[in-house]
Design a protein around this motif. Structure first.
Motif, short mmCIF file in Angstrom:
data_model
loop_
_atom_site.label_atom_id
_atom_site.label_comp_id
_atom_site.label_asym_id
_atom_site.label_seq_id
_atom_site.Cartn_x
_atom_site.Cartn_y
_atom_site.Cartn_z
N CYS A 1 -4.48 -1.87 -0.78
CA CYS A 1 -5.80 -2.49 -0.95
C CYS A 1 -6.70 -1.44 -1.57
O CYS A 1 -6.77 -0.31 -1.08
CB CYS A 1 -6.37 -2.98 0.36
N SER A 2 -7.40 -1.78 -2.61
CA SER A 2 -8.24 -0.81 -3.32
C SER A 2 -9.46 -0.38 -2.50
O SER A 2 -10.09 0.62 -2.80
CB SER A 2 -8.70 -1.40 -4.66
N VAL A 3 -9.77 -1.14 -1.48
CA VAL A 3 -10.94 -0.79 -0.64
C VAL A 3 -10.48 -0.59 0.81
O VAL A 3 -11.13 -1.02 1.75
CB VAL A 3 -12.04 -1.87 -0.73
N LYS A 4 -9.33 0.05 0.99
CA LYS A 4 -8.71 0.21 2.30
C LYS A 4 -9.65 0.87 3.31
O LYS A 4 -9.66 0.55 4.49
CB LYS A 4 -7.43 1.04 2.15
N GLN A 5 -10.44 1.87 2.84
CA GLN A 5 -11.28 2.63 3.77
C GLN A 5 -12.60 1.93 4.11
O GLN A 5 -13.32 2.38 4.98
CB GLN A 5 -11.59 4.02 3.18
#
Length: 266
Positions: free
Chosen positions: A230-234
């Motif tokens: 996921c590109s926005v995992k954080q």
């Protein structure tokens, strides 16, 4: 016998015979008397001149006059002063006898010191300069007031005695204990809490013990995207935001995967 007050008080006993009444020649000084001081004046009333001089003080609530009951009797004023002291010694924190260095007064001072020790201050003062004597006494009393944390603004003179003022109404009380009991009344207790809270900054109020103010803490639960990759995992989401994120990003990825596309978004 009257019980002692818990308010710090001075008693000044003046043997006015032998010209010592001249310390009251300047009556304007009396306006500077601390409000926790009482003056008791003793003299042989056969002296017409001193009678006229001291009778001018009878309207002052802090001055009490004791002309001797017997005429032309030597030491009658001394005897009355000592008798009065014996009745009153327990009521006062600080006592000053203004007189000559008579042996009888020194004996009285020693006896009081022996009985009370450091619990009571008593001393014999000899007049060196009648013009400055009263001024020095006033300065000495103010100094002792400071040493004993007596603040005149918190007291009101009632019939020559200091009464503890209620900070929330117009009443005043003969003892601090009586004033404190009055403050515990239901109507005053609420005012006290209100006054205390007004002096506290808003962010400090939750730290004050025994206050009725209630505080609630709201905690927001944060979530991470469970998908990998996921590109926005954080990034952290609330529940609603995570649902929208899955709909906007991962539902499209699943559609692309079913069409044979890569899982990594372009």
């Amino acid at each position: 016998m009257t019980m002692p007050s818990d308010i710090y008080q001075h008693l000044i006993l003046v043997d006015c015979d032998g010209g010592r009444g001249s310390i009251f020649d300047d009556l304007t000084l009396l306006k500077d008397l601390p409000n926790n001081c009482l003056l008791h004046l003793f003299w042989n009333n056969s002296d017409v001149a001193i009678n006229e001089k001291l009778q001018r003080l009878k309207t002052n609530a802090q001055c009490h006059l004791h002309p001797s009951l017997l005429l032309n009797v030597k030491n009658s004023a001394d005897a009355e002063l000592i008798y009065f002291l014996g009745k009153s010694v327990i009521q006062y924190s600080s006592i000053i006898i203004v007189g000559e260095g008579d042996e009888i007064y020194r004996e009285v001072v020693e006896s009081v010191n022996k009985d009370f020790g450091k619990k009571k201050t008593i001393e014999l003062v000899k007049i060196d300069d009648s013009k400055s004597c009263l001024l020095k006494l006033i300065e000495q009393m103010r100094k002792r007031n400071n040493e004993n944390d007596y603040c005149e603004e918190k007291y009101r003179l009632v019939q020559g005695l200091p009464y503890a003022k209620c900070p929330l109404c117009t009443k005043a009380f003969k003892t601090i204990a009586a004033r404190n009991a009055h403050l515990q009344a239901k109507s005053h207790k609420q005012k006290l809490v209100t006054n205390l809270m007004t002096d506290i900054k808003p962010e400090q109020k939750i730290l004050q013990p025994n206050m009725s103010t209630k505080t609630t803490e709201t905690k927001t639960k944060t979530l991470q995207c469970p998908h990998a990759p996921c590109s926005v995992k954080q990034k952290k989401f609330n529940k609603k935001g995570l649902k929208q994120h899955n709909k906007d990003v991962h539902s499209k990825l699943e559609m692309n995967f079913s069409n044979g596309s890569s899982l990594v978004p372009h």
